[in-house]
Structure formats: C-alpha cells, structure tokens
Design a protein around this motif. Structure first.
Motif, PDB file in Angstrom:
ATOM      1  N   ASN A  37       0.660  -1.246   0.139  1.00  0.00           N
ATOM      2  CA  ASN A  37       0.018  -0.030  -0.050  1.00  0.00           C
ATOM      3  C   ASN A  37       0.849   1.150   0.026  1.00  0.00           C
ATOM      4  OD1 ASN A  37      -2.684   1.240   0.155  1.00  0.00           O
ATOM      5  ND2 ASN A  37      -1.853   1.936   2.209  1.00  0.00           N
ATOM      6  N   PHE A  38       1.908   1.305   0.771  1.00  0.00           N
ATOM      7  CA  PHE A  38       2.921   2.358   0.757  1.00  0.00           C
ATOM      8  C   PHE A  38       3.470   2.802  -0.510  1.00  0.00           C
ATOM      9  CE2 PHE A  38       7.208   3.726   1.276  1.00  0.00           C
ATOM     10  CZ  PHE A  38       7.120   5.157   1.950  1.00  0.00           C
ATOM     11  N   ARG A  39       4.121   1.510  -1.327  1.00  0.00           N
ATOM     12  CA  ARG A  39       4.710   1.804  -2.578  1.00  0.00           C
ATOM     13  C   ARG A  39       3.641   2.208  -3.505  1.00  0.00           C
ATOM     14  NH1 ARG A  39       7.996  -1.556   0.138  1.00  0.00           N
ATOM     15  NH2 ARG A  39      10.132  -1.850  -0.977  1.00  0.00           N
ATOM     16  N   ILE A  40       2.459   1.635  -3.489  1.00  0.00           N
ATOM     17  CA  ILE A  40       1.735   2.066  -4.342  1.00  0.00           C
ATOM     18  C   ILE A  40       1.241   3.535  -4.204  1.00  0.00           C
ATOM     19  CG2 ILE A  40      -1.018   1.991  -5.193  1.00  0.00           C
ATOM     20  CD1 ILE A  40      -0.849  -1.043  -4.496  1.00  0.00           C
ATOM     21  N   GLY A  84       2.215   9.304  -6.350  1.00  0.00           N
ATOM     22  CA  GLY A  84       2.921  10.760  -6.400  1.00  0.00           C
ATOM     23  C   GLY A  84       3.820  10.757  -7.275  1.00  0.00           C
ATOM     24  N   VAL A  85       4.653   9.784  -7.696  1.00  0.00           N
ATOM     25  CA  VAL A  85       5.977   9.988  -8.599  1.00  0.00           C
ATOM     26  C   VAL A  85       5.145   9.865  -9.923  1.00  0.00           C
ATOM     27  CG1 VAL A  85       7.645   8.336  -9.645  1.00  0.00           C
ATOM     28  CG2 VAL A  85       7.362   8.642  -7.265  1.00  0.00           C
ATOM     29  N   GLN A  86       4.451   9.349 -10.551  1.00  0.00           N
ATOM     30  CA  GLN A  86       3.573   9.714 -11.675  1.00  0.00           C
ATOM     31  C   GLN A  86       3.363  11.075 -11.809  1.00  0.00           C
ATOM     32  OE1 GLN A  86       0.023   7.278 -12.169  1.00  0.00           O
ATOM     33  NE2 GLN A  86      -0.196   7.982 -14.452  1.00  0.00           N
ATOM     34  N   ALA A 114      11.653   6.559  -5.130  1.00  0.00           N
ATOM     35  CA  ALA A 114      10.262   6.355  -5.899  1.00  0.00           C
ATOM     36  C   ALA A 114       9.871   4.705  -5.773  1.00  0.00           C
ATOM     37  CB  ALA A 114      10.567   6.478  -7.404  1.00  0.00           C
ATOM     38  N   TYR A 115      11.088   3.986  -5.063  1.00  0.00           N
ATOM     39  CA  TYR A 115      10.722   2.693  -4.900  1.00  0.00           C
ATOM     40  C   TYR A 115      10.607   2.000  -6.324  1.00  0.00           C
ATOM     41  CZ  TYR A 115      10.731   3.259   0.279  1.00  0.00           C
ATOM     42  OH  TYR A 115      11.231   3.689   1.529  1.00  0.00           O
ATOM     43  N   SER A 116      11.235   2.536  -7.324  1.00  0.00           N
ATOM     44  CA  SER A 116      11.208   1.642  -8.318  1.00  0.00           C
ATOM     45  C   SER A 116      12.314   2.369  -9.096  1.00  0.00           C
ATOM     46  CB  SER A 116       9.979   1.559  -9.316  1.00  0.00           C
ATOM     47  OG  SER A 116      10.135   1.183 -10.542  1.00  0.00           O
ATOM     48  N   ASP A 176      11.864  -1.442  -5.844  1.00  0.00           N
ATOM     49  CA  ASP A 176      12.797  -1.203  -4.792  1.00  0.00           C
ATOM     50  C   ASP A 176      13.870  -0.134  -5.376  1.00  0.00           C
ATOM     51  OD1 ASP A 176      13.904  -0.526  -2.147  1.00  0.00           O
ATOM     52  OD2 ASP A 176      13.822  -2.507  -1.547  1.00  0.00           O
ATOM     53  N   THR A 177      14.453   0.685  -4.655  1.00  0.00           N
ATOM     54  CA  THR A 177      15.681   1.434  -5.160  1.00  0.00           C
ATOM     55  C   THR A 177      16.822   1.505  -4.390  1.00  0.00           C
ATOM     56  OG1 THR A 177      14.443   3.252  -3.915  1.00  0.00           O
ATOM     57  CG2 THR A 177      14.514   3.421  -6.260  1.00  0.00           C
ATOM     58  N   ILE A 178      17.107   0.431  -3.567  1.00  0.00           N
ATOM     59  CA  ILE A 178      18.454   0.087  -2.999  1.00  0.00           C
ATOM     60  C   ILE A 178      19.505  -0.136  -4.092  1.00  0.00           C
ATOM     61  CG2 ILE A 178      17.567  -1.191  -0.892  1.00  0.00           C
ATOM     62  CD1 ILE A 178      18.894  -3.205  -3.867  1.00  0.00           C
ATOM     63  N   TRP A 179      19.146  -0.044  -5.358  1.00  0.00           N
ATOM     64  CA  TRP A 179      20.267  -0.237  -6.628  1.00  0.00           C
ATOM     65  C   TRP A 179      20.961   1.409  -6.491  1.00  0.00           C
ATOM     66  CZ3 TRP A 179      19.953   2.517 -11.514  1.00  0.00           C
ATOM     67  CH2 TRP A 179      20.552   1.964 -12.408  1.00  0.00           C
ATOM     68  N   PHE A 180      20.410   2.466  -5.671  1.00  0.00           N
ATOM     69  CA  PHE A 180      21.210   3.595  -5.616  1.00  0.00           C
ATOM     70  C   PHE A 180      22.262   3.711  -4.447  1.00  0.00           C
ATOM     71  CE2 PHE A 180      17.411   4.269  -8.702  1.00  0.00           C
ATOM     72  CZ  PHE A 180      18.228   5.073  -9.519  1.00  0.00           C
ATOM     73  N   ARG A 181      21.953   2.676  -3.564  1.00  0.00           N
ATOM     74  CA  ARG A 181      22.889   2.819  -2.547  1.00  0.00           C
ATOM     75  C   ARG A 181      24.262   2.255  -2.946  1.00  0.00           C
ATOM     76  NH1 ARG A 181      20.185   2.301   2.494  1.00  0.00           N
ATOM     77  NH2 ARG A 181      21.909   2.231   3.428  1.00  0.00           N
ATOM     78  N   PRO A 182      25.354   2.894  -2.223  1.00  0.00           N
ATOM     79  CA  PRO A 182      26.615   2.536  -2.857  1.00  0.00           C
ATOM     80  C   PRO A 182      27.183   1.128  -2.585  1.00  0.00           C
ATOM     81  CG  PRO A 182      26.689   4.068  -0.848  1.00  0.00           C
ATOM     82  CD  PRO A 182      25.256   4.015  -1.197  1.00  0.00           C
ATOM     83  N   GLU A 183      26.464   0.335  -1.696  1.00  0.00           N
ATOM     84  CA  GLU A 183      26.821  -1.152  -1.606  1.00  0.00           C
ATOM     85  C   GLU A 183      26.434  -1.798  -2.858  1.00  0.00           C
ATOM     86  OE1 GLU A 183      25.785   0.563   2.441  1.00  0.00           O
ATOM     87  OE2 GLU A 183      25.014   1.088   0.297  1.00  0.00           O
ATOM     88  N   VAL A 184      25.222  -1.362  -3.571  1.00  0.00           N
ATOM     89  CA  VAL A 184      24.633  -2.023  -4.699  1.00  0.00           C
ATOM     90  C   VAL A 184      25.055  -1.159  -5.964  1.00  0.00           C
ATOM     91  CG1 VAL A 184      22.531  -2.898  -5.690  1.00  0.00           C
ATOM     92  CG2 VAL A 184      22.676  -2.968  -3.026  1.00  0.00           C
ATOM     93  N   ALA A 185      24.927  -0.007  -5.926  1.00  0.00           N
ATOM     94  CA  ALA A 185      25.582   0.752  -7.148  1.00  0.00           C
ATOM     95  C   ALA A 185      26.655   0.119  -7.572  1.00  0.00           C
ATOM     96  CB  ALA A 185      25.321   2.105  -6.753  1.00  0.00           C
ATOM     97  N   THR A 186      27.852   0.287  -6.570  1.00  0.00           N
ATOM     98  CA  THR A 186      29.116  -0.066  -7.031  1.00  0.00           C
ATOM     99  C   THR A 186      28.984  -1.398  -7.776  1.00  0.00           C
ATOM    100  OG1 THR A 186      29.390  -0.884  -5.095  1.00  0.00           O
ATOM    101  CG2 THR A 186      30.459   1.263  -5.582  1.00  0.00           C
ATOM    102  N   LEU A 187      28.368  -2.417  -7.377  1.00  0.00           N
ATOM    103  CA  LEU A 187      28.089  -3.873  -8.080  1.00  0.00           C
ATOM    104  C   LEU A 187      27.491  -3.735  -9.138  1.00  0.00           C
ATOM    105  CD1 LEU A 187      27.104  -6.081  -4.933  1.00  0.00           C
ATOM    106  CD2 LEU A 187      29.556  -5.694  -5.986  1.00  0.00           C
ATOM    107  N   TRP A 188      26.493  -2.849  -9.457  1.00  0.00           N
ATOM    108  CA  TRP A 188      25.964  -2.704 -10.660  1.00  0.00           C
ATOM    109  C   TRP A 188      26.900  -2.381 -11.773  1.00  0.00           C
ATOM    110  CZ3 TRP A 188      21.906  -3.919 -13.992  1.00  0.00           C
ATOM    111  CH2 TRP A 188      21.775  -3.170 -15.162  1.00  0.00           C
ATOM    112  N   TRP A 189      27.498  -1.235 -11.393  1.00  0.00           N
ATOM    113  CA  TRP A 189      28.568  -0.621 -12.510  1.00  0.00           C
ATOM    114  C   TRP A 189      29.757  -1.541 -12.643  1.00  0.00           C
ATOM    115  CZ3 TRP A 189      27.234   2.727 -15.904  1.00  0.00           C
ATOM    116  CH2 TRP A 189      26.212   3.687 -15.480  1.00  0.00           C
ATOM    117  N   LEU A 190      30.195  -2.622 -11.662  1.00  0.00           N
ATOM    118  CA  LEU A 190      30.978  -3.546 -11.718  1.00  0.00           C
ATOM    119  C   LEU A 190      30.462  -4.483 -12.917  1.00  0.00           C
ATOM    120  CD1 LEU A 190      33.728  -4.657 -10.608  1.00  0.00           C
ATOM    121  CD2 LEU A 190      32.031  -6.141  -9.263  1.00  0.00           C
ATOM    122  N   MET A 191      29.150  -4.918 -12.769  1.00  0.00           N
ATOM    123  CA  MET A 191      28.730  -5.860 -13.980  1.00  0.00           C
ATOM    124  C   MET A 191      28.800  -5.286 -15.255  1.00  0.00           C
ATOM    125  SD  MET A 191      27.932  -8.480 -11.960  1.00  0.00           S
ATOM    126  CE  MET A 191      28.997  -7.925 -10.818  1.00  0.00           C
TER     127      MET A 191
END
Length: 453
Positions: free
Chosen positions: A311-314, A319-321, A357-359, A422-437
C-alpha cells in the motif's frame, strides 16, 4: 548506422577531436616515471578496496575511495589512453551522464541535484576504472574472487542472525502479518532489502566459480559460497530480492543451456532447454509453496493494498507519476536529495514521506526524464548485444571466462527485476556492484573489435 552502433568508429573521432587529443597528453611522463608501471595494480587495489569495504563502512568513506579511483583513472587516461580502447557503451554512459548534467542545470532544486550528480559521476568513473583494470583477465578473476569472499563473510553474519536472532532496526514487515515475528536478517548492512540486493550478484557468480576455478578445494569453497549466499538472500524475506533471484536463476540456466547446446544430442537441442527451465520453475514454485513462511511472504506480493508495504509503495508510485508528468523530458535532476525536496509537493499520503520512488525505472524517469531513461534503455540494449556477441565467441573457443560473463548477465537481469519494486540499487553497496557488472561485460571484447584495435 544501426541502433546497436556496431559500426561506430570512435578511434577516428579521438584522433581528430580536440578532446581526443587530450588523451595521452601525459605520455611523456609515462615514459619517464617509475610509478607508471604500478598504475594498473593500483587501479586493481582501489577497485578491490571498494568491494571489500562497501558492506562495512559508511557511505562517506566509500565516496573517498571512489574519488581516489576517479583521480587514478584520470591520470591513467591522460598518460596512456592511446593504448586503450573505447566502445559505444562508453559513449552511451557518457551521454547518460551528460543528460544528468543538463537535468541538474535545469533542475528546480539545482543545489540538491548537484549532490546527486556528484554521486553519479563517482559511479561512472568507478565503472571506467574497473573496466580498464578488468581488461586483464587475471584482474577480472581476482576482483570477482574478492567480492565473493567478502559476500561470504556477510552471509556468515546473516546466518548467525537467523540462528541466534537479530533485533529489527526498523518495521520491515506488516505488524498484522503472520510473519510479524519472523527474523529478517540484515547482516552488516542494516536493512534486509539492501542485503538482498548486495547478495544477489553473489549467487550467479558463485555458481560460475564452480566451473571457472580449478582444483577441488576452490570448487568446494564455491559450492559453500553458493549455498550460504542463496540461503542468506532467502532469509532476508525480501520479496524484491526473491524476484531478482528467480529471474537471475532462470536467465542463468537459460544461458547455460545455450552454452552446452552444441554438446547435446540432436533430439535434445530443441526441447532440452525449455524442459530444464520448466523443471526449474516448478522446483522454485514447489519450494515456496511447501514452506509456510515463504508461502506467506510470497503470497503478500499479490495482496495489492492488503499489505501495508504494498500500500505504501502504491501511494508513492501515484505521487511519482505526477512528478513525471510535471517534468517529463529532463526530470528534476539526479539524486535522492533532489527527490526528497520535490516529492512532498506531490505525495498522496501526507502522513508518510518517501526517500525514493521505490522503483529504479520510475526513479530514472523522475531524475532524468524520458530522454535520460531512453538513453539508459539504449545502454542496456548495447550491453546485452555485446554480451551476446562475446558469449558466442567464448563458447566457440570453450573459454571458461564465458561462465563469468553468463553470471554477469544473469546478475544484471536479477538486479533490474529487484529494482522494479525497490531503489536500493542507488545505495553505494549495490550501485558499485551494478557498475562493476557493466564493466565486466565491457571488458570482454568481440573478436572483430579486438582485431581492429
């Protein structure tokens, strides 16, 4: 020129462009300096330090390491880039950064957007440094080993929390749910969803290590890693993480089928891979259905507004839309600081604010608009095309490095799936792994491009 830019020639531009002439301007220093021969190793050590420290250190310290890596990449580029190679993917990454810069300049909150642009710049330069280092196959394997060993340590702590309990640092589960008292592990990262995003790459890469590493003990270690990392990710009870894991597994198995297809009997080549994927999906569904806690948590995905997290994400997405509709072309500028200043003007439920935005797809549309989002999708297309070209050539040579590439593609598919919710993709712990891939894929070179360079 095709959309995949396979015929794009960047070397000619470099030789005639004023910017291109700057590359290699310190070549005289390179020829005289004793430090130059240590630059590749220093790059590898800096990338390795980021991978080792990311789950344990504050974001500010990781930012300092990223800045050191950016400085080293700049020195490396100015002193010796004429020996290197650029690809259309580099061009798309640079284009995306340029659009983010323009979005920052035109942002309604430019000072806040500058903070986000700074973070994005560090991640892009981390990609550039990691790609340059991993052109050496040995460094590619070393850095992936460093990440896998670090992820194993993180998983050990997660399993300890599951066995002995862990105090929840926030309300991560609907208090009215049957799972309200279930332990959701978070290890050293402080958040189970973030832990799931961090561990997601370790599952395909651990599976690849079983095939790549030589010797009984290294392979046993890889099997242990695969089991521990998978179990820890599942025990986060992160639904987005589970979806990402399922996607990564299906993509990985499909790529393995492609890899071994020529070795299959002729009658199995048509139906072997679909049957294997069907068996895998049935196994995944059966595993979830047979365990009550997993079944309850997975079922909440389809509860719509019946689950408080859903419900929170929806509400956030609604709002993001409106934010996207207000600034559709270039968005509000990059970063969560800009988002936090603009979102309250559009939020649906005034009692609860949101940090993002949780996406990741909605977040990109908010930050850099339709133009930036289109370039991002184009970048994904080019990365997929390069991976497919290189994988076919590695398979033809039976090169075990192909397993790293397959694991990387599976990881990216999983991370994008997790990012849907989710947007944990933007946290440095995960963002660095994305760019590493992304860097791993670019570090592989199609044969025709390799011959040209």
């Amino acid at each position: 020129m095709g959309v995949l830019l396979r015929e794009l020639e960047l070397e000619g531009w470099r030789s005639h462009s004023g910017v291109g002439r700057l590359l290699g301007m310190l070549q005289g220093w390179q020829e005289k300096s004793w430090l130059w021969r240590w630059v590749p190793a220093m790059g590898g050590w800096l990338v390795g330090l980021v991978l080792v420290l990311a789950p344990f250190m504050p974001s500010g310290m990781i930012g300092m390491l990223l800045m050191a890596g950016a400085g080293l990449w700049l020195l490396w580029t100015l002193a010796g880039e004429r020996q290197g190679r650029w690809s259309p993917i580099h061009l798309l990454v640079l284009s995306y950064w340029g659009i983010a810069l323009l979005a920052t300049v035109l942002s309604p909150v430019p000072r806040a957007a500058v903070v986000g642009l700074g973070k994005l710049s560090l991640y892009v330069l981390f990609f550039a440094l990691a790609e340059r280092v991993m052109r050496d196959e040995r460094w590619r394997s070393r850095l992936l080993t460093v990440y896998l060993l670090t992820a194993l340590g993180v998983s050990v702590e997660a399993i300890r929390q599951w066995l002995f309990g862990a105090e929840p640092l926030a309300t991560w589960t609907d208090p009215e749910s049957a799972l309200a008292n279930v332990t959701r592990v978070y290890s050293f990262l402080g958040n189970p969803n973030l832990l799931a995003g961090y561990l997601l790459p370790s599952v395909p890469l651990s599976a690849a290590a079983i095939a790549v590493w030589r010797g009984t003990l290294p392979r046993v270690l890889a099997v242990v890693m695969l089991g521990m990392n998978t179990a820890s990710l599942i025990l986060t009870f992160s639904r987005g993480g589970w979806l990402g894991l399922a996607t990564a597994t299906i993509v990985g198995v499909g790529l393995l089928g492609f890899w071994y297809l020529p070795q299959l009997p002729y009658r199995w080549r048509r139906w072997g891979v679909p049957l294997l994927l069907g068996l895998l999906v049935a196994t995944l569904v059966g595993s979830v259905v047979s365990v009550p806690a997993l079944r309850e948590r997975a079922g909440s995905i389809f509860a719509a507004r019946g689950d408080s997290s859903n419900n929170f994400r929806i509400n956030v997405w609604m709002g993001v839309q409106q934010m996207i509709q207000a600034r559709p072309w270039l968005g509000i500028g990059p970063g969560n600081v800009a988002f936090n200043q603009i979102y309250p003007l559009y939020q649906v439920n005034v009692r609860f604010t949101a940090l993002s935005a949780y996406s990741i797809f909605l977040e990109l549309l908010v930050e850099v608009g339709v133009i930036g989002f289109g370039v991002f999708l184009w970048l994904l297309l080019l990365v997929g095309d390069r991976a497919w070209q290189c994988l076919g050539q590695l398979r033809a040579r039976n090169n075990p490095q192909g397993f790293w590439l397959m694991a990387t593609v599976a990881t990216m598919a999983g991370m994008l799936t997790h990012g849907l919710v989710d947007t944990i993709w933007f946290r440095p712990e995960v963002a660095t792994l994305w760019w590493l891939m992304v860097a791993i894929v670019v570090s592989f070179v199609p044969q025709q491009e390799n011959a040209a360079s």
